[in-house]
Design an enzyme around this catalytic site. Structure first.
Site, short mmCIF file in Angstrom:
data_model
loop_
_atom_site.label_atom_id
_atom_site.label_comp_id
_atom_site.label_asym_id
_atom_site.label_seq_id
_atom_site.Cartn_x
_atom_site.Cartn_y
_atom_site.Cartn_z
N HIS A 1 27.26 -28.48 27.84
CA HIS A 1 27.90 -29.66 27.46
C HIS A 1 27.23 -30.86 27.86
O HIS A 1 26.76 -32.00 27.45
CB HIS A 1 29.41 -29.89 27.83
N GLU A 2 26.71 -30.81 29.34
CA GLU A 2 26.32 -32.18 29.94
C GLU A 2 25.12 -32.12 29.78
O GLU A 2 24.51 -33.20 29.62
CB GLU A 2 26.69 -31.89 31.73
N HIS B 1 24.45 -33.98 26.67
CA HIS B 1 24.67 -35.35 26.93
C HIS B 1 23.06 -35.81 27.11
O HIS B 1 22.85 -37.07 26.52
CB HIS B 1 25.64 -35.72 27.96
N GLU C 1 31.59 -37.20 22.71
CA GLU C 1 31.98 -35.80 23.25
C GLU C 1 32.10 -34.69 22.35
O GLU C 1 31.85 -33.44 22.62
CB GLU C 1 33.50 -36.08 23.88
#
Length: 294
Positions: free
Chosen positions: A139-140, A143, A222
């Site tokens: 997830h990070e 980003h 997100e």
């Protein structure tokens, strides 16, 4: 680079239009130039300085250091996961830090894709299994790969510029409606109560509107980061990670300056959802089930 260029061109175009409007409403040329310069300096300048120092600020805020030489098997495993996912996303391996916190959380920061940092809480590492940890890291990583930090900074910079430009320009015009004011007085010389009060009021009002826009983008990114993680490690693992956060109440053990960066930043008792940087966890889980952003 293209992203930066497009934002700058857009900003200059709209500022030019506002300058033309300002000129025909009676604001002197020297005042318009001042508004442009101050808007860019305080709007974009502040946003980019914050971005350039983001890694140092983050490490200082959480009282942690970058792991350069792993001291245990857990750190070695985490660094291997980072390297593997970095290759999949074709980005440079981010720095890694672990900070002490009982909350299940993580965040990514940095001024560019090839100079980024991923921070994981001890609570996350203690309460999640390896597949869930991989999902959070992915997830990070997404980003970082999507350039979310620079995009967020550009949006904030553009909005800050307009907040400063509009609030001071409008305050100047309205304060000059008072017959006791000298209409030829420059904005540099404006110190009257009417001008100062109007400037503060308008900055708060326009700043609030700007917050709606930045938080809307923050919530959208997100969903895409969740989807990116699902593509790397599987939908089930990302859903499992979000569910684990859902059943472990978020603890406010991280500085407010970093909360918008964190994967878990939804408070059920928030005053207005429009000001939230993250969507509710159950909404994010449903989006993964429906594969809305995949």
């Amino acid at each position: 680079m293209i992203r930066v260029l497009l934002f700058v061109v857009t900003n200059l175009s709209v500022i030019s239009l506002l300058c033309i409007i300002a000129f025909f409403t009676g604001i002197q040329t020297n005042n318009i130039i001042y508004l442009i310069i101050s808007g860019f300096l305080f709007g974009f300048g502040g946003a980019f300085i914050s971005l350039l120092l983001s890694k140092k600020i983050a490490l200082f805020s959480i009282g942690s250091n970058v792991i350069k030489n792993p001291t245990n098997e857990s750190e070695m495993w985490l660094l291997k996961v980072l390297k593997k996912q970095s290759k999949q996303l074709n980005i440079k391996t981010p720095d890694l830090t672990i900070y002490s916190s009982n909350s299940i959380n993580a965040f990514a920061t940095g001024s560019k894709k090839d100079s980024s940092l991923i921070a994981l809480s001890t609570g996350l590492l203690n309460k999640m299994n390896k597949n869930e940890i991989k999902a959070v890291i992915a997830h990070e990583m997404t980003h970082i790969a999507n350039g979310d930090m620079i995009t967020m900074t550009l949006i904030q910079g553009v909005l800050n510029t307009f907040v400063i430009f509009l609030s001071r320009g409008i305050a100047y015009l309205f304060s000059n409606l008072d017959s006791n004011n000298n209409s030829s007085q420059s904005i540099f010389q404006k110190t009257g109560a009417v001008y100062l009060i109007l400037t503060i009021f308008l900055e708060i009002m326009f700043g609030t509107i700007a917050s709606f826009i930045t938080m809307w983008f923050s919530r959208r990114r997100e969903f895409y980061a969740d989807a990116g993680s699902a593509k790397i490690v599987g939908v089930e693992n990302m859903i499992s990670a979000l569910q684990k956060m859902q059943y472990n109440p978020y603890s406010l053990e991280i500085p407010k300056t970093l909360t918008t960066l964190c994967i878990n930043n939804y408070e059920q008792n928030s005053f207005l959802s429009l000001f939230m940087s993250h969507p509710p966890l159950h909404v994010r889980i449903q989006a993964l089930y429906k594969k809305t952003y995949m």
